[in-house]
Scaffold this active site. Structure first.
Site, PDB file in Angstrom:
ATOM      1  N   GLN A  67      47.225  40.145  50.882  1.00 20.57           N
ATOM      2  CA  GLN A  67      46.371  40.938  49.988  1.00 20.57           C
ATOM      3  C   GLN A  67      45.148  41.441  50.748  1.00 20.57           C
ATOM      4  O   GLN A  67      44.700  40.809  51.707  1.00 20.57           O
ATOM      5  CB  GLN A  67      45.974  40.101  48.758  1.00 20.57           C
ATOM      6  CG  GLN A  67      44.724  39.260  48.936  1.00 20.57           C
ATOM      7  CD  GLN A  67      43.699  39.567  47.854  1.00 20.57           C
ATOM      8  OE1 GLN A  67      43.547  40.728  47.471  1.00 20.57           O
ATOM      9  NE2 GLN A  67      43.006  38.548  47.392  1.00 20.57           N
ATOM     10  N   SER A  83      32.289  29.687  33.596  1.00 19.68           N
ATOM     11  CA  SER A  83      32.724  30.466  32.433  1.00 19.68           C
ATOM     12  C   SER A  83      34.112  30.028  31.996  1.00 19.68           C
ATOM     13  O   SER A  83      34.394  29.909  30.795  1.00 19.68           O
ATOM     14  CB  SER A  83      32.719  31.961  32.783  1.00 19.68           C
ATOM     15  OG  SER A  83      33.250  32.724  31.729  1.00 19.68           O
ATOM     16  N   LEU A  90      40.555  34.217  30.365  1.00 18.82           N
ATOM     17  CA  LEU A  90      40.725  35.229  29.319  1.00 18.82           C
ATOM     18  C   LEU A  90      41.733  36.313  29.682  1.00 18.82           C
ATOM     19  O   LEU A  90      42.303  36.958  28.802  1.00 18.82           O
ATOM     20  CB  LEU A  90      39.366  35.870  28.990  1.00 18.82           C
ATOM     21  CG  LEU A  90      38.285  34.896  28.495  1.00 18.82           C
ATOM     22  CD1 LEU A  90      37.018  35.664  28.140  1.00 18.82           C
ATOM     23  CD2 LEU A  90      38.776  34.112  27.289  1.00 18.82           C
ATOM     24  N   GLN A  91      41.927  36.558  30.985  1.00 21.15           N
ATOM     25  CA  GLN A  91      42.900  37.575  31.401  1.00 21.15           C
ATOM     26  C   GLN A  91      43.936  36.919  32.304  1.00 21.15           C
ATOM     27  O   GLN A  91      43.591  36.346  33.342  1.00 21.15           O
ATOM     28  CB  GLN A  91      42.208  38.712  32.143  1.00 21.15           C
ATOM     29  CG  GLN A  91      43.178  39.808  32.575  1.00 21.15           C
ATOM     30  CD  GLN A  91      42.463  40.985  33.218  1.00 21.15           C
ATOM     31  OE1 GLN A  91      41.347  41.306  32.866  1.00 21.15           O
ATOM     32  NE2 GLN A  91      43.123  41.619  34.182  1.00 21.15           N
ATOM     33  N   GLY A 107      44.484  38.763  40.654  1.00 12.56           N
ATOM     34  CA  GLY A 107      43.828  37.653  39.968  1.00 12.56           C
ATOM     35  C   GLY A 107      43.555  36.444  40.836  1.00 12.56           C
ATOM     36  O   GLY A 107      43.327  35.346  40.322  1.00 12.56           O
ATOM     37  N   GLU A 108      43.559  36.630  42.176  1.00 11.15           N
ATOM     38  CA  GLU A 108      43.322  35.479  43.048  1.00 11.15           C
ATOM     39  C   GLU A 108      41.945  34.860  42.808  1.00 11.15           C
ATOM     40  O   GLU A 108      41.758  33.643  42.901  1.00 11.15           O
ATOM     41  CB  GLU A 108      43.474  35.863  44.518  1.00 11.15           C
ATOM     42  CG  GLU A 108      43.296  34.675  45.459  1.00 11.15           C
ATOM     43  CD  GLU A 108      43.577  34.990  46.911  1.00 11.15           C
ATOM     44  OE1 GLU A 108      43.136  34.207  47.779  1.00 11.15           O
ATOM     45  OE2 GLU A 108      44.232  36.020  47.191  1.00 11.15           O
ATOM     46  N   ARG A 110      40.339  34.678  39.962  1.00  9.65           N
ATOM     47  CA  ARG A 110      40.452  33.841  38.762  1.00  9.65           C
ATOM     48  C   ARG A 110      41.178  32.535  39.074  1.00  9.65           C
ATOM     49  O   ARG A 110      40.831  31.468  38.565  1.00  9.65           O
ATOM     50  CB  ARG A 110      41.195  34.609  37.660  1.00  9.65           C
ATOM     51  CG  ARG A 110      40.315  35.533  36.826  1.00  9.65           C
ATOM     52  CD  ARG A 110      41.151  36.523  36.038  1.00  9.65           C
ATOM     53  NE  ARG A 110      41.546  37.662  36.856  1.00  9.65           N
ATOM     54  CZ  ARG A 110      42.630  38.392  36.648  1.00  9.65           C
ATOM     55  NH1 ARG A 110      43.451  38.088  35.652  1.00  9.65           N
ATOM     56  NH2 ARG A 110      42.910  39.410  37.428  1.00  9.65           N
ATOM     57  N   ASN A 142      41.106  45.258  43.353  1.00  8.29           N
ATOM     58  CA  ASN A 142      39.864  44.949  44.058  1.00  8.29           C
ATOM     59  C   ASN A 142      38.899  46.124  44.078  1.00  8.29           C
ATOM     60  O   ASN A 142      37.679  45.946  43.985  1.00  8.29           O
ATOM     61  CB  ASN A 142      40.172  44.477  45.485  1.00  8.29           C
ATOM     62  CG  ASN A 142      40.696  43.056  45.524  1.00  8.29           C
ATOM     63  OD1 ASN A 142      40.001  42.122  45.140  1.00  8.29           O
ATOM     64  ND2 ASN A 142      41.923  42.884  45.971  1.00  8.29           N
ATOM     65  N   ARG A 145      37.178  46.480  40.754  1.00  6.10           N
ATOM     66  CA  ARG A 145      36.156  45.467  40.547  1.00  6.10           C
ATOM     67  C   ARG A 145      35.113  45.459  41.659  1.00  6.10           C
ATOM     68  O   ARG A 145      34.229  44.619  41.684  1.00  6.10           O
ATOM     69  CB  ARG A 145      36.809  44.084  40.445  1.00  6.10           C
ATOM     70  CG  ARG A 145      37.594  43.910  39.158  1.00  6.10           C
ATOM     71  CD  ARG A 145      38.477  42.672  39.201  1.00  6.10           C
ATOM     72  NE  ARG A 145      39.083  42.406  37.901  1.00  6.10           N
ATOM     73  CZ  ARG A 145      40.104  43.051  37.394  1.00  6.10           C
ATOM     74  NH1 ARG A 145      40.644  44.053  38.079  1.00  6.10           N
ATOM     75  NH2 ARG A 145      40.602  42.744  36.213  1.00  6.10           N
TER      76      ARG A 145
END
Length: 313
Positions: A67, A83, A90-91, A107-108, A110, A142, A145
């Site tokens: 990645q 959190s 949440l996702q 999502g790494e 997360r 990426n 975000r």
């Protein structure tokens, strides 16, 4: 990002929204999303339910080694983990099946934060992607975000070009950026590796880096980068520095000395000094013009020199 019909340019959210429903309000870990728990016994059956939200053990999930993103902000991960402790994930993570484990596509961050939070399992969405799609999705996520540093982003574009033979305009469309932005990003890979690391470490901005690209010699480029950082030069000052390094001002040639002529003027200075009794300097502007300077060290001496000059007829 701009929503398009088909293709990865739709953005990550568009790709998973068809199968995953995001909770509208904050929820606890016990009720994050409506999911199905996956065990080793029924893994193969659940994989067939591609696109559904599953609960998978953390030990069954591995990051994607290829990645684009290589660095993760530890403080930001800790903040996210807190959190997750409070609200859960949440996702869901986007993953694909790889033998006896799931490989993270998106999502790494997360996943890492969930490990820090002590979670044993997380929600995932299983999809089947080609290697090219995997790279593109990771890159899109990426970029959306703003998680990639400039060198990671440039390396991802380069990989899409070299391994998957995508043209720059195609890449630009996929990530919703201009072709110029992609081109300028990839140019950063021509920097000396030491300068690239300074960019990664945020010692330089991309504006500084682009200015330094004009210096082809790697050692000189690195030396200039260090100077920019040490002296806290802005981009405009960096551009001036680079211009000066590439086009140094030529030293003005010294006037050709005429030693015979100098000797004559020295003799004249001594002759006038002998007459006046004070130090004298002859300042030449050119061959025919100049001025005579007479030094004095007291009011009395000045008056004496004036009286002496008055006697000259």
């Amino acid at each position: 990002m701009t929503v398009r019909k088909g293709g990865l340019g739709r953005g990550l959210d568009a790709m998973i929204s068809e199968t995953a429903v995001k909770p509208k309000t904050a929820v606890t870990k016990k009720a994050a999303v409506r999911t199905t728990k996956v065990t080793k016994k029924d893994t193969e059956e659940k994989v067939k339910e591609e696109g559904s939200v599953l609960i998978v053990k953390m030990t069954q999930i591995e990051p994607n080694r290829s990645q684009p993103r290589k660095q993760f902000d530890e403080d930001a991960l800790l903040e996210l983990s807190e959190s997750i402790k409070q609200f859960g994930v949440l996702q869901p993570l986007l993953v694909q099946k790889k033998g006896d484990y799931y490989e993270i596509i998106a999502g790494e961050r997360r996943w890492r934060a969930s490990k820090l939070a002590g979670l044993k399992e997380v929600p995932v969405i299983v999809k089947d992607f080609s290697e090219q799609e995997t790279v593109e999705i990771s890159l899109i996520e990426n970029i959306q975000r703003e998680n990639l540093n400039p060198i990671e982003e440039a390396a991802a574009y380069k990989r899409l070009m070299e391994e998957f033979h995508l043209k720059q305009d195609v890449i630009a469309e996929r990530v919703s950026k201009s072709r110029t932005a992609v081109t300028n990003s990839m140019r950063l890979l021509k920097l000396d590796e030491r300068v690239q690391q300074m960019l990664v470490d945020e010692m330089l901005t991309t504006g500084h880096a682009r200015a330094l690209l004009a210096i082809e010699n790697k050692d000189e480029q690195h030396a200039a980068a260090v100077k920019v950082f040490d002296e806290k030069l802005n981009v405009r000052e960096t551009e001036k520095l680079v211009k000066l390094l590439l086009n140094p001002a030529e030293p003005k040639p010294e006037k050709e000395k005429n030693f015979a002529e100098d000797l004559v003027y020295e003799q004249l200075e001594e002759k006038i000094k002998g007459i006046i009794g004070s130090k004298v300097a002859i300042r030449r502007k050119n061959r025919d013009k100049g001025k005579i300077e007479i030094e004095y060290y007291s009011q009395e001496e000045l008056e004496r020199i004036v009286e002496l000059l008055e006697t000259v007829k």
